[in-house]
Write a protein that holds these residues in place. Structure first.
Motif: not given
Length: 829
Positions: A651-652, A697-699, A721-725
């Motif tokens: 699951k992501v 972001l979680r995996v 992790y980190t995502v920039n949107i």
């Protein structure tokens, strides 16, 4: 029947080409959006507003109506503030759009605002492939009742007499409508407008009444909207509970007195259902001398007085406080049925009270409740009738929680108003305190947590909403999540300071019951629509307070800060406690063991990490990548195994709205399962309205399909992790499938859950086949009953479990391959 209207009917609000639809933003002061991106509330600048005579123009321009969209006038009303409210019902190509209505609000001839729910529909097929008769059979199969009201000749005759219509019948007549599919687990269908047949299905055994919507193409049930709002573990009422009261009733020509009176609207009538389930077989409670003291007996006949008193008190509150003439504002008769039992003769009292869409119904209770005729229960149930005639909040998920919450608000408000007038002693902020035998009350508005309800939006005890709302899951937590609206109203009324479940410190000055109730009623009757959420409820109540007390008033500030106190929206700039900038805190997610499997590869954009086991969790938030809104993305990942490749569930999640949880719509972006050590790939699209900035972001890879975004689990690993949107506000996205699953990148992997253990046949009579997805041999097998006691009369040999010696029932099988132990239930026939 199909709702079709001549084109001329829509000249006012439809039929323009798209080139003629230009929004005039110069007049707009502010806009709030619904969850589907359409305007929920548009306020106009003073001096630049449209005229009320231009209602058609304002709706065409602001809602961008196409040639296929129509808005038909539904009703017009004028309130005590001299606002005129013109309400319109949406149609698409002549088909009614369920739960979609829009209202133009005007004062002194000028439009001040427009509000409502509008569905933007494009190229929707309105030709049903399933006729009404076939759809009704699907609806009845879904309900699965043993007997329906139209199958009872006496009830049918009673309906004809009541409505003075020889053609009246309980048998459902199909209506073709467009409605959101709120039951499908298919992400391509879930939440999407669907052509459907609508039926009002009233079941007698077991008791239920609901609008059932059936997809006119597939026959799938897409929505169940309960008309009977069950009060089991919910509502309560009380004059076994309110002392000796003076009740209005009437005398008959036979010299008897009965519980009927006609000074309030079209009347208030109370009947004796005689521990049966038939309304038409009910009789009057009568008394020869109009002194009803003998009704305090072992049969609890005195609760008939409670029901009669409660109905009168409720009518009086609505009339004297809100100038509303009964629940429909047209003097509708309030009929109550006491001693009702849905399964007569079983020796168990009916632990429920409800509004069935027409009348009040009260059971006598059993182990949990006393007879359910308490004052606040009566007020609560009539509150459902008021809601039905105003906002008509759909009975599931957040709108259903608001539906229940408003009924509790009226239970508290009417109880306080009545007890103050009559000198009674009751607990305003406890709901059902008079009837509950087991707990202090059903719910507490001052302390929802004490009765298992959340006091903060998505905080402690919050129940996740669901795509398959049924009575089994409380229609998505309607009786649980209502605690948030309850606590908001409590804080607004009496004030409170503290820190809520999401760490926000607040301080709210209460405005008193009268002002709080007027704001709540205006929101429910003027601004809220069927599919309202907590976010739109906040907007509606702030606007209501502004209408009543003026912009920037203490009441507007209190409303805003009370919502902030329960975790909905920001604090007011004019008061309360504005939170300091804080870092969002995320829940823990961790695998307990990485002895057999772990995440060994994750790649998304510039994030690319190969690793060994990280103890069940890896914090990679210092590593980031940028994602553009509207872009299509591919994320790759793989599992590392110590030996055997087990089935793993992936699951992501991406927290698109940056609120610290992953449970909002669309935040599960990839989901599936695989028993492969090869690299897997999931694809998803970043919604165009995702919130700008850095987010999580979680995996998650787990050996258990039930693992969610926020819990510890046995085997596997979580990596963050980190995502920039960059983008706007929250929007939903679809759950993508997994592709890959082998060394061949183009291979396709099904998202169907692959069970680690397969048992068949199940139920079993003699033998049960046991197969591990890993194809590993079974080393040991133990059978226990549901108490946990080991059962000796079962033998495991050559992949089969001999169950012929077991008694009929349900058992738990624990099997091991020498490395891991799996548990599965089975049934012995």
């Amino acid at each position: 029947m199909i709702n079709k209207y001549a084109a001329a009917t829509f000249l006012l609000l439809g039929g323009l080409s798209s080139t003629a639809l230009a929004q005039d933003y110069s007049r707009v002061q502010s806009r709030a959006l619904n969850d589907n991106g359409t305007p929920y509330l548009v306020q106009f600048r003073a001096g630049m507003a449209y005229k009320l005579s231009e209602a058609g123009k304002v709706l065409r321009e602001q809602l961008q109506l196409s040639a296929d969209d129509q808005l038909l006038p539904a009703k017009t009303s004028t309130d005590d503030l001299s606002f005129v409210h013109e309400k319109y019902q949406q149609y698409y190509k002549g088909i009614k759009v369920e739960h979609a209505s829009y209202t133009v609000h005007a004062r002194q001839g000028s439009v001040t605002s427009i509000s409502g729910q509008f569905e933007r529909l494009r190229a929707l097929n309105i030709t049903p492939s399933l006729d009404a008769s076939a759809a009704l059979q699907r609806a009845l199969a879904f309900v699965g009742a043993k007997k329906y009201m139209w199958e009872d000749a006496r009830e049918e005759a009673g309906l004809k007499a009541t409505e003075n219509n020889p053609a009246a019948t309980y048998k459902p007549q199909g209506e073709l409508v467009i409605v959101r599919n709120l039951r499908s687990s298919n992400p391509l269908k879930a939440g999407k407008p669907t052509l459907a047949w609508k039926f009002n299905v009233y079941a007698q055994q077991p008791l239920s009444r609901a609008y059932i919507y059936v997809d006119a193409a597939s026959g799938e049930v897409v929505l169940q909207d309960a008309i009977i709002k069950h009060a089991a573990a919910t509502a309560t009422f009380a004059t076994a509970y309110s002392g000796t009261r003076t009740l209005a009733n009437e005398s008959t020509t036979t010299g008897q007195y009965r519980l009927r009176e006609y000074t309030r609207g079209l009347g208030i009538e109370t009947y004796n259902a005689r521990k049966g389930s038939s309304y038409t077989a009910a009789v009057d409670f009568t008394d020869a001398d109009n002194s009803w003291t003998e009704y305090n007996n072992a049969n609890f006949d005195n609760v008939a007085g409670d029901a009669h008193f409660g109905a009168q008190a409720t009518y009086d509150y609505w009339k004297l406080v809100h100038n509303r003439n009964s629940f429909d504002n047209a003097g509708a008769k309030i009929k109550s049925y006491v001693h009702f039992d849905d399964t007569p003769g079983d020796g168990v009292g009916f632990e429920n009270a409800y509004w069935n869409g027409s009348v009040m119904t009260y059971g006598d209770g059993a182990t949990r409740f006393r007879p359910l005729t308490a004052l606040d229960v009566c007020a609560h149930e009539v509150g459902h009738a008021v809601c039905e005639k105003t906002a008509n909040l759909t009975y599931q998920n957040e709108s259903g929680a608001l539906n229940e919450g408003f009924s509790d608000i009226w239970g508290a408000a009417i109880e306080q108003y009545t007890t103050a007038k009559l000198g009674l002693t009751k607990s305003t902020w406890l709901i059902g305190e008079d009837i509950d035998k087991v707990r202090p009350a059903l719910r507490s508005m001052s302390d929802p947590n004490s009765q298992g309800q959340p006091d903060t939006y998505k905080g402690t005890y919050w129940k996740a909403t669901t795509t398959n709302p049924t009575s089994a899951n409380d229609y998505g937590g309607v009786h649980t999540n209502s605690g948030v609206l309850n606590h908001w109203f409590y804080i607004l009324t009496v004030g409170k300071s503290g820190t809520n479940d999401i760490g926000s410190a607040y301080s709210v000055t209460g405005i008193g019951m009268e002002a709080a109730a007027k704001i709540a009623y205006r929101a429910e009757s003027v601004y809220l629509t069927s599919s309202a959420t907590y976010a739109t409820a906040r907007t509606a109540t702030i606007q209501s307070a502004t209408d009543l007390y003026g912009a920037g008033s203490a009441q507007v500030t209190a409303v805003t800060n009370a919502w902030y106190a329960v975790g909905v929206g920001a604090a007011s700039g004019g008061g309360g406690t504005t939170p300091p900038p804080t870092t969002v805190t995320y829940c823990a997610s961790k695998g307990s063991s990485v002895a057999y499997e772990w995440i060994d590869y994750v790649k998304l954009g510039t994030i690319a990490r190969t690793s060994a086991a990280d103890g069940g969790y890896y914090n990679g938030t210092a590593t980031s990548t940028s994602l553009a809104t509207g872009s299509s993305q591919s994320i790759s990942f793989s599992a590392g195994f110590a030996s055997t490749a087990y089935t793993e569930y992936w699951k992501v999640y991406i927290d698109y709205n940056q609120n610290g949880v992953f449970t909002d719509a669309g935040e599960l972006v990839v989901s599936g399962s695989s028993a492969s050590a090869g690299t897997l790939t999931g694809t998803f699209t970043v919604p165009a309205t995702a919130k700008s900035g850095a987010t999580r972001l979680r995996v998650i890879m787990s050996d258990a399909s039930a693992t969610t975004s926020c819990n510890s689990y046995s085997y596997g690993e979580t990596e963050d992790y980190t995502v920039n949107i960059t983008g706007g506000t929250l929007a939903s996205t679809e759950v993508a499938s997994l592709t890959g699953g082998s060394t061949t990148p183009a291979a396709t992997l099904s998202t169907a859950i692959e069970r680690a253990v397969t048992l068949f046949p199940n139920p079993a009579a003699d033998e049960l086949n046991v197969v591990l997805a890993s194809k590993a041999p079974v080393i040991s097998a133990v059978v226990t009953d549901l108490r946990g006691a080991r059962v000796a009369a079962a033998r495991f040999e050559n992949g089969k479990l001999n169950v012929s010696g077991l008694a009929k029932g349900t058992y738990l099988l624990s099997i091991s391959d020498g490395q891991k132990t799996f548990h599965e239930r089975f049934v012995k026939e």
